[in-house]
Design a protein around this motif. Structure first.
Motif, PDB file in Angstrom:
ATOM      1  N   PHE A  52       2.000  -3.790   4.513  1.00  0.00           N
ATOM      2  CA  PHE A  52       1.149  -2.694   4.799  1.00  0.00           C
ATOM      3  C   PHE A  52      -0.269  -3.320   4.925  1.00  0.00           C
ATOM      4  CE2 PHE A  52      -1.752   1.284   3.891  1.00  0.00           C
ATOM      5  CZ  PHE A  52      -1.802   1.534   5.317  1.00  0.00           C
ATOM      6  N   GLY A  53      -1.017  -3.433   6.195  1.00  0.00           N
ATOM      7  CA  GLY A  53      -2.269  -4.012   6.564  1.00  0.00           C
ATOM      8  C   GLY A  53      -2.476  -5.134   7.326  1.00  0.00           C
ATOM      9  N   ASP A  54      -3.584  -5.622   7.717  1.00  0.00           N
ATOM     10  CA  ASP A  54      -3.851  -6.467   8.480  1.00  0.00           C
ATOM     11  C   ASP A  54      -3.683  -7.783   8.138  1.00  0.00           C
ATOM     12  OD1 ASP A  54      -4.935  -8.217  10.698  1.00  0.00           O
ATOM     13  OD2 ASP A  54      -6.545  -6.615  10.919  1.00  0.00           O
ATOM     14  N   ILE A  55      -2.923  -8.544   8.848  1.00  0.00           N
ATOM     15  CA  ILE A  55      -2.452  -9.703   8.470  1.00  0.00           C
ATOM     16  C   ILE A  55      -3.732 -10.975   8.262  1.00  0.00           C
ATOM     17  CG2 ILE A  55      -2.146 -10.955  10.674  1.00  0.00           C
ATOM     18  CD1 ILE A  55       0.692 -11.808   9.590  1.00  0.00           C
ATOM     19  N   THR A  56      -4.854 -10.392   9.063  1.00  0.00           N
ATOM     20  CA  THR A  56      -6.227 -11.050   8.870  1.00  0.00           C
ATOM     21  C   THR A  56      -6.968 -10.968   7.618  1.00  0.00           C
ATOM     22  OG1 THR A  56      -7.489  -9.796  10.423  1.00  0.00           O
ATOM     23  CG2 THR A  56      -6.214 -11.491  11.547  1.00  0.00           C
ATOM     24  N   ALA A  57      -6.315 -10.175   6.563  1.00  0.00           N
ATOM     25  CA  ALA A  57      -6.947  -9.778   5.318  1.00  0.00           C
ATOM     26  C   ALA A  57      -7.557 -10.916   4.778  1.00  0.00           C
ATOM     27  CB  ALA A  57      -6.280  -8.726   4.828  1.00  0.00           C
ATOM     28  N   ARG A  58      -8.471 -10.853   3.824  1.00  0.00           N
ATOM     29  CA  ARG A  58      -8.752 -11.882   2.899  1.00  0.00           C
ATOM     30  C   ARG A  58      -7.900 -11.685   1.579  1.00  0.00           C
ATOM     31  NH1 ARG A  58     -14.828 -12.186   2.217  1.00  0.00           N
ATOM     32  NH2 ARG A  58     -14.878 -10.107   2.458  1.00  0.00           N
ATOM     33  N   LEU A  59      -7.418 -10.140   1.268  1.00  0.00           N
ATOM     34  CA  LEU A  59      -6.860  -9.781   0.003  1.00  0.00           C
ATOM     35  C   LEU A  59      -5.644  -9.409   0.235  1.00  0.00           C
ATOM     36  CD1 LEU A  59      -6.910  -9.027  -3.118  1.00  0.00           C
ATOM     37  CD2 LEU A  59      -7.923  -6.740  -2.171  1.00  0.00           C
ATOM     38  N   LEU A  60      -4.691 -10.062  -0.491  1.00  0.00           N
ATOM     39  CA  LEU A  60      -3.189  -9.787  -0.544  1.00  0.00           C
ATOM     40  C   LEU A  60      -2.631  -9.196  -1.910  1.00  0.00           C
ATOM     41  CD1 LEU A  60      -0.371  -9.563   0.678  1.00  0.00           C
ATOM     42  CD2 LEU A  60      -0.043 -11.885  -0.273  1.00  0.00           C
ATOM     43  N   ILE A  61      -2.191  -7.960  -2.033  1.00  0.00           N
ATOM     44  CA  ILE A  61      -1.795  -7.354  -3.109  1.00  0.00           C
ATOM     45  C   ILE A  61      -0.284  -7.496  -2.985  1.00  0.00           C
ATOM     46  CG2 ILE A  61      -1.493  -5.328  -4.467  1.00  0.00           C
ATOM     47  CD1 ILE A  61      -4.456  -4.383  -2.998  1.00  0.00           C
ATOM     48  N   VAL A  62       0.358  -8.014  -4.326  1.00  0.00           N
ATOM     49  CA  VAL A  62       1.859  -8.421  -4.284  1.00  0.00           C
ATOM     50  C   VAL A  62       2.245  -7.425  -5.603  1.00  0.00           C
ATOM     51  CG1 VAL A  62       3.651  -9.964  -4.772  1.00  0.00           C
ATOM     52  CG2 VAL A  62       1.450 -10.515  -3.571  1.00  0.00           C
ATOM     53  N   GLY A  63       2.980  -6.423  -5.184  1.00  0.00           N
ATOM     54  CA  GLY A  63       3.896  -5.414  -5.986  1.00  0.00           C
ATOM     55  C   GLY A  63       5.019  -6.010  -6.394  1.00  0.00           C
ATOM     56  N   LEU A  64       5.950  -5.402  -7.104  1.00  0.00           N
ATOM     57  CA  LEU A  64       7.197  -5.614  -7.646  1.00  0.00           C
ATOM     58  C   LEU A  64       8.175  -5.309  -6.501  1.00  0.00           C
ATOM     59  CD1 LEU A  64       9.319  -6.434  -9.686  1.00  0.00           C
ATOM     60  CD2 LEU A  64       9.057  -4.111 -10.814  1.00  0.00           C
ATOM     61  N   ALA A  65       8.426  -3.892  -6.220  1.00  0.00           N
ATOM     62  CA  ALA A  65       9.484  -3.889  -5.210  1.00  0.00           C
ATOM     63  C   ALA A  65       9.202  -2.349  -4.906  1.00  0.00           C
ATOM     64  CB  ALA A  65      10.841  -3.856  -5.745  1.00  0.00           C
ATOM     65  N   PRO A  66       9.785  -1.630  -3.965  1.00  0.00           N
ATOM     66  CA  PRO A  66       9.548  -0.326  -3.778  1.00  0.00           C
ATOM     67  C   PRO A  66      10.128   0.313  -4.655  1.00  0.00           C
ATOM     68  CG  PRO A  66      10.564  -1.650  -1.731  1.00  0.00           C
ATOM     69  CD  PRO A  66      10.667  -2.500  -3.011  1.00  0.00           C
ATOM     70  N   GLY A  67       9.357   1.520  -5.060  1.00  0.00           N
ATOM     71  CA  GLY A  67      10.009   2.598  -5.911  1.00  0.00           C
ATOM     72  C   GLY A  67      11.019   3.570  -5.170  1.00  0.00           C
ATOM     73  N   MET A  68      11.908   4.064  -5.892  1.00  0.00           N
ATOM     74  CA  MET A  68      12.969   5.058  -5.445  1.00  0.00           C
ATOM     75  C   MET A  68      12.247   6.283  -4.634  1.00  0.00           C
ATOM     76  SD  MET A  68      15.980   5.724  -4.694  1.00  0.00           S
ATOM     77  CE  MET A  68      17.012   4.968  -5.897  1.00  0.00           C
ATOM     78  N   GLN A  69      11.380   6.645  -5.203  1.00  0.00           N
ATOM     79  CA  GLN A  69      10.883   8.046  -4.769  1.00  0.00           C
ATOM     80  C   GLN A  69       9.438   7.739  -4.025  1.00  0.00           C
ATOM     81  OE1 GLN A  69      11.902  11.359  -5.192  1.00  0.00           O
ATOM     82  NE2 GLN A  69      13.507  10.582  -6.436  1.00  0.00           N
ATOM     83  N   GLY A  70       8.969   6.527  -4.216  1.00  0.00           N
ATOM     84  CA  GLY A  70       7.930   6.155  -3.363  1.00  0.00           C
ATOM     85  C   GLY A  70       8.340   5.274  -1.932  1.00  0.00           C
ATOM     86  N   ALA A  71       7.833   4.137  -2.034  1.00  0.00           N
ATOM     87  CA  ALA A  71       7.992   3.347  -0.814  1.00  0.00           C
ATOM     88  C   ALA A  71       9.514   3.461  -0.151  1.00  0.00           C
ATOM     89  CB  ALA A  71       7.667   2.032  -0.964  1.00  0.00           C
ATOM     90  N   ASN A  72      10.494   3.513  -1.175  1.00  0.00           N
ATOM     91  CA  ASN A  72      11.822   3.535  -0.442  1.00  0.00           C
ATOM     92  C   ASN A  72      12.132   4.886   0.309  1.00  0.00           C
ATOM     93  OD1 ASN A  72      14.885   2.827  -0.321  1.00  0.00           O
ATOM     94  ND2 ASN A  72      14.933   4.668  -1.576  1.00  0.00           N
ATOM     95  N   ARG A  73      11.372   5.729  -0.085  1.00  0.00           N
ATOM     96  CA  ARG A  73      11.644   7.045   0.571  1.00  0.00           C
ATOM     97  C   ARG A  73      10.598   7.115   1.814  1.00  0.00           C
ATOM     98  NH1 ARG A  73       8.449  11.732   0.247  1.00  0.00           N
ATOM     99  NH2 ARG A  73       7.509  10.953  -1.736  1.00  0.00           N
ATOM    100  N   THR A  74       9.424   6.763   1.511  1.00  0.00           N
ATOM    101  CA  THR A  74       8.352   6.848   2.714  1.00  0.00           C
ATOM    102  C   THR A  74       8.365   5.490   3.692  1.00  0.00           C
ATOM    103  OG1 THR A  74       6.668   5.973   1.546  1.00  0.00           O
ATOM    104  CG2 THR A  74       7.173   8.218   1.248  1.00  0.00           C
ATOM    105  N   GLY A  75       8.835   4.491   3.226  1.00  0.00           N
ATOM    106  CA  GLY A  75       8.598   3.430   4.162  1.00  0.00           C
ATOM    107  C   GLY A  75       7.244   2.844   4.279  1.00  0.00           C
ATOM    108  N   ARG A  76       6.196   2.939   3.253  1.00  0.00           N
ATOM    109  CA  ARG A  76       5.068   2.352   3.234  1.00  0.00           C
ATOM    110  C   ARG A  76       4.763   1.908   1.687  1.00  0.00           C
ATOM    111  NH1 ARG A  76      -0.518   5.148   4.856  1.00  0.00           N
ATOM    112  NH2 ARG A  76      -0.365   6.051   2.781  1.00  0.00           N
ATOM    113  N   PRO A  77       4.309   0.747   1.527  1.00  0.00           N
ATOM    114  CA  PRO A  77       4.178   0.399   0.226  1.00  0.00           C
ATOM    115  C   PRO A  77       3.302   1.251  -0.812  1.00  0.00           C
ATOM    116  CG  PRO A  77       3.927  -1.498   1.730  1.00  0.00           C
ATOM    117  CD  PRO A  77       4.172  -0.197   2.486  1.00  0.00           C
ATOM    118  N   PHE A  78       3.632   1.402  -1.919  1.00  0.00           N
ATOM    119  CA  PHE A  78       3.209   2.309  -2.838  1.00  0.00           C
ATOM    120  C   PHE A  78       2.713   3.607  -2.399  1.00  0.00           C
ATOM    121  CE2 PHE A  78       2.429  -1.888  -4.470  1.00  0.00           C
ATOM    122  CZ  PHE A  78       2.628  -1.850  -5.864  1.00  0.00           C
ATOM    123  N   THR A  79       3.627   4.346  -1.622  1.00  0.00           N
ATOM    124  CA  THR A  79       3.101   5.672  -0.891  1.00  0.00           C
ATOM    125  C   THR A  79       4.356   6.894  -1.394  1.00  0.00           C
ATOM    126  OG1 THR A  79       2.168   4.505   0.918  1.00  0.00           O
ATOM    127  CG2 THR A  79       2.894   6.874   1.230  1.00  0.00           C
ATOM    128  N   GLY A  80       3.723   7.697  -1.974  1.00  0.00           N
ATOM    129  CA  GLY A  80       4.611   8.770  -2.697  1.00  0.00           C
ATOM    130  C   GLY A  80       5.014   8.596  -4.009  1.00  0.00           C
TER     131      GLY A  80
END
Length: 224
Positions: A52-80
């Motif tokens: 999620f986010g622009d590929i021209t960004a200067r900052l990249l945040i790296v998480g572990l994996a989609p959460g079951m009730q979060g991104a796995n449900r909604t399709g957007r990182p760290f959402t839900g």
């Protein structure tokens, strides 16, 4: 005008794949878990989650994996899920996001000079990917790193994300030990470590909101 062999090779290269296919078979355990989730919750995303986010960004945040009730449900990182509540509130506070976070992929939230990806793109059972799954999925993280032309800062949320980032940055674990608030230089990049913003970490006091904010305050100051 003739075309050199090197130019021909470059022009024939396919762009790197930044996210696995929806039915990616590379990790059999995760693929089987994904199919079971689809059968149980057919309206959920239940697929690899794209950055999620622009590929021209200067900052990249790296998480572990989609959460079951979060991104796995909604399709957007760290959402839900709770991790997203803390992460996006912090990004909004330090100018790395704009809009309103409402825990939905259609809430209109935009990232500013920031991109979010995961070390593993599919939700794992018990939120614990196996080492072979982390290694297999690293190719997509590498592709994201290589296609971000202005990248300067990387935040690793947790030890697994930290360890997964070390190899493409050509850092040894002994050179860059994980520690909350630690900053490691890797050529033109800086790697910033933070404990993961999970509910477990905040409930147990491993991570406080102020501890988390301090990481992004440092990044904001360094980038500015």
């Amino acid at each position: 005008m003739t075309t050199s062999r090197s130019e021909a090779v470059r022009s024939s290269r396919q762009p790197p794949t930044l996210v696995p296919d929806r039915d990616c078979p590379l990790c059999p355990r995760l693929a089987a878990f994904r199919e079971a989730n689809r059968a149980r919750e057919p309206l959920w995303h239940n697929a690899p989650v794209a950055p999620f986010g622009d590929i021209t960004a200067r900052l990249l945040i790296v998480g572990l994996a989609p959460g079951m009730q979060g991104a796995n449900r909604t399709g957007r990182p760290f959402t839900g899920d709770y991790a997203g509540d803390l992460l996006y509130a912090t990004l909004l506070e330090y100018g790395f996001a704009k809009g309103n976070y409402q825990a939905r992929p259609d809430d209109g939230l935009k990232l500013v000079d920031c991109r979010i990806a995961n070390a593993v793109h599919c939700v794992p059972p018990q939120n614990k990917p196996l080492p072979v799954e982390i290694n297999t999925c690293r190719q997509f993280l590498v592709a994201n790193l290589e296609t971000m032309p202005k990248l300067r800062a990387i935040v690793a949320l947790g030890r697994i994300a930290h360890d997964s980032v070390l190899k493409p940055l050509k850092l040894k674990a002994s050179q860059a030990p994980f520690g909350h608030g630690a900053v490691h230089q890797a050529g033109a990049f800086k790697l910033y470590d933070s404990y993961h913003c999970s509910r477990y970490n905040t409930n147990t006091g491993v991570l406080t909101a102020d501890m988390f904010r301090s990481v992004f305050a440092r990044i904001k100051a360094d980038l500015d």
